[in-house]
Design an enzyme around this catalytic site. Structure first.
Site: not given
Length: 942
Positions: A412, A461, A565, A652
């Site tokens: 990530d 994130h 998404n 996520s």
């Protein structure tokens, strides 16, 4: 920034079919460019100029590229949202001073409010700049067990806000939170009507601060040690204080303490002393002047400046006018609080308080749920949705001391390595972001996977994902992880803008699996599970990619990836890459009602589902939007990075729930292979079927069930030797429900977890305000009474303007009673259904490195919780859209604590739209940035 049709992590839903998409994979974490966050609001879109007004929508006629077009849509807020009625935004409609008992602002309950206070002459220009606004007051009925929580954005050494709870009948303070930190809280000990005030402490404050005030349903607040009733225990004029080392040294020579009278204790010895304020007015004034001089010296030594004498005087006069209407006892207690703060500011004392000091209890074992982590209540809905509390119960008493901690690679944006909820959970990782501009740390791959972003509104994130997987749990602070026994391997492949190259991502995956990679190194132990909360739409899983994931599985690592998404409520988009690759567990997202989250992608590759949240709703009784709550951080204007916590949504956020459950399984039975895990999912043994029977395009094989997963692993432990079956029990989900002010019904599932003899004897309510019945014929087993029930609201039995928290009572044959709390409110017919003040919509040039604002509009207030906007754009080829509030009137939106949103959601890079004509339906949620968090500010405490 991300092109709206390119490979991307999982962070957004598609705006429109005409949006062109690029080819760069990205994370699902939002990294707002600093230039956008701090951008001056153009025209009438901020402070100064004409009052902003919403632009009327234009017809949806085609517009050639390069010609003007319109962008329109809706921005939604939850009905629990509210805004201070006298902020510093000059365009705020219906401005009303709320700084007194007579003018206190009525609030809904539950509520999450954003507000602003300032010293005279402090902060940006605006309605409160000249005179200041030192007190905001709110009136509402509160239930026993509710917690009033305050968090503010400013450094408390610059602007210090305090929280007070008052009895409106006697006007006496009954609760207070007065620490020198960004978080304050008061727990309500008895139900009744209260006046809540947020106040500036004027003697050391300069400037202004945005703040958030949150009140959730009883039991949904943090573990707060300050309670109503405790304020009455304070002895006016007495302070417990810890002398600083220099004062102790001076006292050892026989010198008495300055500015106070010693009552008890030895100031030469380490430990607290009891001191008394000077009682004579002249002596009190002299002591205050002496302490002010010392405080000024302390501030100057740290590069700060206290407010000027005339400013302090004006502020003191405001506070005096406010307090003059209070009873003498209340005034005396407040004077004691002020004096305690003066003692701390003087540098002579390490701490000073009228009556108490709190310490959190800590343990480091995997105990039963709920854990003692103070913010677990904000995670409860999404952990109960996967049956995590029952999974924790299943391993109690099982000897797993020989099992090594499973390792989960979070591939990530990197990690906030000094986060107090993560620092003990990390193993060595790596940074594969090779591009120097994207890396932000000098470029080149290296062994430091720390998240290097300095952007003000970076979402951190990877840190959020890591906290869901394995935040340290049972430590009395912050949040809990799904698998606190696991360890996180941070692998940085996404840069400071939240995007990364496909090549870098593949190298990171290879590293995590212990395969050859560009770093030329391998981890000490390869990952058991690899979490990929990233992706890109429109990219097929080519054979070479499928081959890599085959190699990864052969190494023993299971791979979970976000489905993406890009969908909308009525449009389902395909699963993104790499979740669409064979052998990768594609994770779709559900909301708090076990429905498909509106943004969640689907298709034949959908494999398993987990909670991802929906920030447009608030249904769980916490007052917060229904997001996934986890670890995060904030970049402060002075360059500091402060660990914190926040709410995000997206696939996520769903993916690490699955990764954590798989890690728990590998902890219980380390011999489990990726093929074993796949088979257990595909045969329905560790999921709860949802949607169409069997595998479907929305939820795959169903929602991951942590209890079933742990039981399956226990049954296989030791090469298939069955372990003793853990005790089962009947449970009800969700454990709390909010019907708010307009929902008429909600579902409650009563089911058996594991093997149990418990049976439902009766299901009733304790109030006529709600009723409960089977959802439909056949939804409840007549023999066991297990099944799905419908809870209905009866608001006609409530007074207008009131709120209540009735309970559903599930009586069991074991004499146990399950209590499910329901929050319900009845507002006046003309009452607003949620507002965060004027919303400013900015359209930015996505191809401009500075993200220039090319068009803007403002909507003064929402209608029934929805802002409707339309912006005329002068033909810009590529655009992104962001919206927010500007309650401090600093000329920029999305300051810490303000409302903020971006299309399609605030959990990934800004979507890049390439309009071929007018765009409609560009809808997204708006919510306060960050969240009320008691553990995000320890590093700024004095």
């Amino acid at each position: 920034m991300r092109d709206s049709a390119s490979p991307r992590p999982d962070a957004t839903d598609a705006a429109t079919a005409v949006a062109a998409r690029g080819r760069r994979p990205q994370p699902a974490g939002l990294a707002l460019a600093a230039a956008i966050v701090a951008a001056a609001l153009a025209g009438g879109c901020g402070g100064g100029g004409d009052s902003p007004t919403a632009v009327s929508p234009s017809p949806s006629a085609p517009s050639p590229p390069g010609h003007a077009y319109t962008v329109s849509g809706t921005i939604s807020v939850t009905e629990t949202s509210a805004v201070d009625s006298d902020t510093n935004d000059p365009t705020q409609p219906g401005r009303v001073d709320n700084g007194s008992f007579e003018t206190a602002q009525a609030l809904p309950n539950p509520v999450q409010l954003i507000g602003y206070l300032a010293m005279p002459g402090g902060g940006p220009s605006g309605p409160v700049h000249a005179a200041g606004d030192l007190v905001d007051g709110y009136r509402l009925f509160l239930e026993e067990g509710q917690v009033v929580e305050l968090e503010f954005a400013a450094d408390p050494r610059q602007v210090d806000l305090d929280l007070f709870v008052w009895d409106p009948a006697t006007r006496d303070v009954v609760g207070q939170s007065i620490g020198l930190n960004k978080y304050e809280c008061v727990r309500i000990s008895a139900s009744g009507e209260y006046f809540v005030s947020v106040e500036v402490y004027p003697n050391t404050s300069s400037g202004g601060s945005i703040y958030q005030l949150r009140i959730g349903a009883p039991g949904s607040g943090t573990n707060c040690g300050n309670a109503t009733g405790a304020a009455a225990l304070a002895i006016p004029g007495e302070v417990v204080a810890q002398p600083a080392a220099a004062v102790r040294a001076t006292a050892a020579t026989g010198k008495s303490l300055d500015d106070v009278r010693l009552v008890r204790g030895d100031p030469a010895r380490e430990g607290p002393v009891l001191v008394e304020l000077p009682s004579a007015p002249a002596a009190r004034t002299a002591a205050e002047r002496s302490l002010a001089t010392k405080a000024a010296a302390v501030a100057a030594g740290s590069g700060r400046a206290l407010p000027a004498t005339d400013v302090r005087q004006r502020a003191a006069e405001q506070i005096a006018r406010w307090r003059s209407r209070l009873p003498a006892d209340a005034q005396a207690r407040l004077e004691t609080i002020d004096f305690a703060k003066r003692l701390m500011a003087s540098g002579q004392y390490e701490w000073a308080t009228p009556n108490f000091r709190l310490q959190a209890l800590q343990t480091r074992t995997m105990g039963p749920f709920p854990p003692n982590d103070r913010e677990y209540v904000k995670q409860r809905w999404h952990y109960e949705a996967i049956n995590l509390p029952a999974a924790a119960a299943a391993v109690q008493g099982v000897d797993l001391s020989a099992s090594p901690p499973p390792v989960v690679a979070v591939v990530d944006t990197g990690i906030v390595a000094d986060h107090p909820d993560l620092v003990s959970q990390l193993v060595s990782g790596y940074d594969f972001v090779a591009n120097s501009q994207s890396a932000g740390d000098g470029g080149g791959i290296d062994a430091n996977p720390d998240d290097a972003s300095l952007m003000p509104s970076h979402s951190f994130h990877g840190t959020h994902v890591a906290g869901t997987v394995a935040a340290q749990t049972f430590n009395g602070i912050g949040v809990a992880g799904v698998a606190p026994v696991a360890r996180i391997m941070p692998v940085r492949v996404l840069g400071i803008d939240g995007s990364g190259s496909l090549y870098d991502i593949l190298q990171g995956v290879r590293f995590a699996a212990g395969l050859p990679n560009d770093a030329g190194v391998a981890p000490a132990r390869r990952a058991d599970v690899i979490n990929l909360s990233l992706g890109a739409a429109g990219i097929a899983c080519q054979p070479q990619f499928a081959e890599l994931f085959t190699q990864v599985r052969a190494s023993g690592a299971a791979i979970v990836a976000a489905a993406g998404n890009d969908s909308r409520r009525t449009i389902l988009q395909p699963v993104s890459f790499p979740a669409n690759c064979p052998g990768v567990f594609a994770v779709s997202a559900i909301d708090a009602g076990n429905r498909r989250a509106p943004y969640s992608n689907g298709g034949p590759e959908a494999f398993i589902a987990a909670p991802g949240g929906d920030l447009t709703q608030s249904t769980t009784g916490t007052g917060l939007a229904d997001g996934v709550y986890s670890t995060s951080a904030s970049n402060e204007p002075d360059g500091r990075r402060l660990p914190g916590y926040t709410n995000l949504q997206g696939t996520s956020m769903a993916t690490p729930h699955v990764a954590g459950v798989l890690a728990l399984m590998r902890w219980v039975d380390p011999s489990l292979t990726p093929q074993d895990l796949e088979a257990l999912i595909a045969t329905g043994q560790i999921v709860d079927d949802l949607g169409d029977a069997g595998r479907d395009v929305l939820f795959g094989f169903g929602i991951v069930n942590a209890r079933k997963a742990v039981e399956a692993a226990l049954a296989r432990r030791g090469g298939g030797t069955p372990a003793p079956a853990p005790a089962g029990r009947v449970e009800a989900q969700p454990s709390s429900i909010s019907l708010g002010s307009f929902r008429t019904e909600a579902e409650l599932v009563v089911h058996a977890v594991g093997q149990t003899d418990e049976r439902v004897v009766s299901i009733t309510t304790d109030s006529p305000l709600i009723s409960i019945e089977p959802r439909e014929p056949g939804s409840v087993d007549p023999a066991t009474q297990l099944g799905t029930y419908r809870i209905r609201a009866n608001r006609d039995a409530m007074p207008v303007g009131s709120s209540a928290f009735p309970n559903v009572l599930v009586q069991l044959s074991s004499q146990r009673t399950i209590t499910v709390q329901v929050a319900i409110e009845r507002r006046a017919a003309n009452a607003a259904q949620g507002s965060l003040g004027p919303a400013y919509v900015l359209v930015v040039d996505a191809e401009d490195p500075q993200r220039r604002v090319v068009a803007s509009a403002a909507v003064p207030q929402p209608v029934d919780g929805v802002y409707r906007y339309s912006v005329a754009v002068p033909g810009t080829v590529a655009i992104s859209i962001i919206a927010g509030s500007d309650i401090d009137n600093n000329g920029g939106i999305c300051s810490a604590g303000e409302a903020c949103g971006a299309y399609p959601m605030l959990a990934g890079e800004l979507e890049v739209l390439r309009p071929a004509g007018n765009l409609t339906g560009v809808d997204f949620p708006l919510a306060p940035l960050g969240g009320v968090s008691p553990d995000s500010v320890a590093s700024v405490r004095r």
